[in-house]
Design a protein around this motif. Structure first.
Motif, PDB file in Angstrom:
ATOM      1  N   PHE A   1     -24.570  -1.430 -20.071  1.00  0.00           N
ATOM      2  CA  PHE A   1     -23.378  -0.868 -19.896  1.00  0.00           C
ATOM      3  C   PHE A   1     -23.565  -1.192 -21.391  1.00  0.00           C
ATOM      4  CE2 PHE A   1     -21.657  -1.734 -15.838  1.00  0.00           C
ATOM      5  CZ  PHE A   1     -22.331  -2.133 -15.424  1.00  0.00           C
TER       6      PHE A   1
ATOM      7  N   PHE B   1     -20.937  -1.070 -25.737  1.00  0.00           N
ATOM      8  CA  PHE B   1     -20.362  -0.759 -25.984  1.00  0.00           C
ATOM      9  C   PHE B   1     -20.032  -1.118 -27.366  1.00  0.00           C
ATOM     10  CE2 PHE B   1     -18.105  -3.467 -22.791  1.00  0.00           C
ATOM     11  CZ  PHE B   1     -19.072  -4.006 -21.930  1.00  0.00           C
TER      12      PHE B   1
ATOM     13  N   LYS C   1     -16.050   1.626 -24.967  1.00  0.00           N
ATOM     14  CA  LYS C   1     -17.589   1.473 -24.337  1.00  0.00           C
ATOM     15  C   LYS C   1     -17.923   2.542 -22.574  1.00  0.00           C
ATOM     16  CE  LYS C   1     -14.092  -1.261 -20.602  1.00  0.00           C
ATOM     17  NZ  LYS C   1     -13.981  -2.561 -20.313  1.00  0.00           N
ATOM     18  N   SER C   2     -18.968   2.721 -22.561  1.00  0.00           N
ATOM     19  CA  SER C   2     -19.208   3.015 -21.105  1.00  0.00           C
ATOM     20  C   SER C   2     -20.567   3.029 -20.509  1.00  0.00           C
ATOM     21  CB  SER C   2     -19.980   4.709 -21.916  1.00  0.00           C
ATOM     22  OG  SER C   2     -19.937   5.807 -21.109  1.00  0.00           O
ATOM     23  N   SER C   3     -20.223   3.544 -19.601  1.00  0.00           N
ATOM     24  CA  SER C   3     -21.840   3.084 -18.626  1.00  0.00           C
ATOM     25  C   SER C   3     -22.351   4.530 -17.232  1.00  0.00           C
ATOM     26  CB  SER C   3     -21.867   1.949 -17.207  1.00  0.00           C
ATOM     27  OG  SER C   3     -20.771   2.245 -16.353  1.00  0.00           O
ATOM     28  N   THR C   4     -21.407   5.518 -18.055  1.00  0.00           N
ATOM     29  CA  THR C   4     -21.422   6.667 -17.548  1.00  0.00           C
ATOM     30  C   THR C   4     -22.203   8.237 -18.284  1.00  0.00           C
ATOM     31  OG1 THR C   4     -19.735   6.133 -16.184  1.00  0.00           O
ATOM     32  CG2 THR C   4     -20.575   8.550 -16.241  1.00  0.00           C
TER      33      THR C   4
ATOM     34  N   THR D   1     -16.974   9.484 -24.325  1.00  0.00           N
ATOM     35  CA  THR D   1     -15.921   8.054 -23.916  1.00  0.00           C
ATOM     36  C   THR D   1     -15.093   8.745 -25.067  1.00  0.00           C
ATOM     37  OG1 THR D   1     -14.711   5.556 -23.079  1.00  0.00           O
ATOM     38  CG2 THR D   1     -16.791   6.333 -24.146  1.00  0.00           C
TER      39      THR D   1
ATOM     40  N   ARG E   1     -25.278  -4.212 -22.688  1.00  0.00           N
ATOM     41  CA  ARG E   1     -25.679  -5.631 -21.855  1.00  0.00           C
ATOM     42  C   ARG E   1     -26.422  -4.870 -20.682  1.00  0.00           C
ATOM     43  NH1 ARG E   1     -20.420  -7.013 -20.253  1.00  0.00           N
ATOM     44  NH2 ARG E   1     -20.115  -9.019 -21.155  1.00  0.00           N
TER      45      ARG E   1
ATOM     46  N   GLY F   1     -21.812  -6.969 -16.277  1.00  0.00           N
ATOM     47  CA  GLY F   1     -20.263  -5.547 -16.248  1.00  0.00           C
ATOM     48  C   GLY F   1     -20.027  -4.986 -17.271  1.00  0.00           C
ATOM     49  N   TYR F   2     -19.104  -4.524 -16.904  1.00  0.00           N
ATOM     50  CA  TYR F   2     -18.190  -4.543 -18.367  1.00  0.00           C
ATOM     51  C   TYR F   2     -16.659  -4.750 -18.907  1.00  0.00           C
ATOM     52  CZ  TYR F   2     -17.807   1.079 -18.369  1.00  0.00           C
ATOM     53  OH  TYR F   2     -17.317   2.361 -19.259  1.00  0.00           O
TER      54      TYR F   2
ATOM     55  N   GLU G   1     -15.357  -6.911 -20.801  1.00  0.00           N
ATOM     56  CA  GLU G   1     -15.060  -6.829 -22.449  1.00  0.00           C
ATOM     57  C   GLU G   1     -15.045  -8.472 -23.091  1.00  0.00           C
ATOM     58  OE1 GLU G   1     -11.606  -5.702 -23.865  1.00  0.00           O
ATOM     59  OE2 GLU G   1     -11.207  -5.610 -25.551  1.00  0.00           O
TER      60      GLU G   1
END
Lengths: 113, 114
Positions: A32, A34, A49-52, A57, A93, B99-100, B102
């Protein structure tokens, strides 16, 4: 372990020019990513942010695409403004340590008239 | 919305002194963090707390203690202030670990050691 590398410590640009701030990362887990921005004497705030994988984004004129093949998440803007002068942090992350972010060293962007 | 409050805003200490910094959040977030930032530099994680009764060391925990008194508050103690030390200590929180999620940051406590 997980890590983030930002290669530029300082970037100085003239207003209206495009910018790309580099960010590469290392993790053995699903990442992940950021970008945080910190203006002078203020707290850091999330920019995007992105995880794809391979999906762009965008936020506030800034954009980034996560490329898992090259472990990169570079921040770009097509035309910088004076108000974009700030410290920019890339953060990762991974799954190796629940809850924590790994921050890069930061890139100071200075935009001049 | 919510807010993170850090006290004091400025802290001046003497060499060898034990100093305590406090952080309160009203987001009702599970996870809280303490970072140190030296002038114009990156963020180094000191301690974090995933949930109310948890405490985890970060990369820079030596010379510091931390305490999660309740869900909304997280304190950091400099066990022995170093002469000429100057840094900003940032508290942050996130709704959950992983995870995501913030991280939201507080305004910081600026430490100067004489």
């Amino acid at each position: 372990g997980d890590s983030v590398t930002q290669t530029e410590g300082l970037v100085t640009l003239t207003k209206g020019l495009p910018v790309m701030l580099n960010c590469t990362y290392q993790t053995t887990y699903s990442p992940f990513l950021f970008w945080y921005v910190q203006h002078l004497n203020e707290a850091p705030k999330l920019l995007l942010k992105s995880s794809t994988d391979n999906k762009r984004t965008e936020h506030q004129g800034f954009y980034a695409t996560l490329h898992k093949s090259s472990s990169s998440f570079h921040l770009q803007k097509s035309s910088v403004q004076l108000s974009d002068s700030a410290l920019y942090f890339c953060a990762l992350r991974g799954g190796s340590a629940l809850g924590r972010l790994h921050f890069g060293a930061g890139t100071q962007l200075i935009v001049i008239p | 919305g919510g807010i993170i409050t850090q006290t004091p805003k400025f802290l001046i200490g003497q060499e060898g002194q034990k100093l305590t910094l406090k952080c309160q959040q009203n987001f009702n977030h599970d996870t809280m963090y303490w970072y140190r930032q030296d002038s114009g530099k990156g963020l180094r994680l000191i301690y974090y707390s995933i949930t109310e009764n948890d405490l985890q060391k970060g990369d820079l925990s030596e010379g510091y203690d931390a305490s999660r008194e309740k869900k909304s508050s997280f304190s950091l103690t400099v066990t022995s202030a170093q002469k000429n030390e100057m840094a900003v200590f940032l508290c942050a929180s996130s709704i959950r670990a992983g995870g995501y999620a913030e991280q939201f940051f507080g305004p910081g406590t600026r430490l100067t050691v004489l």
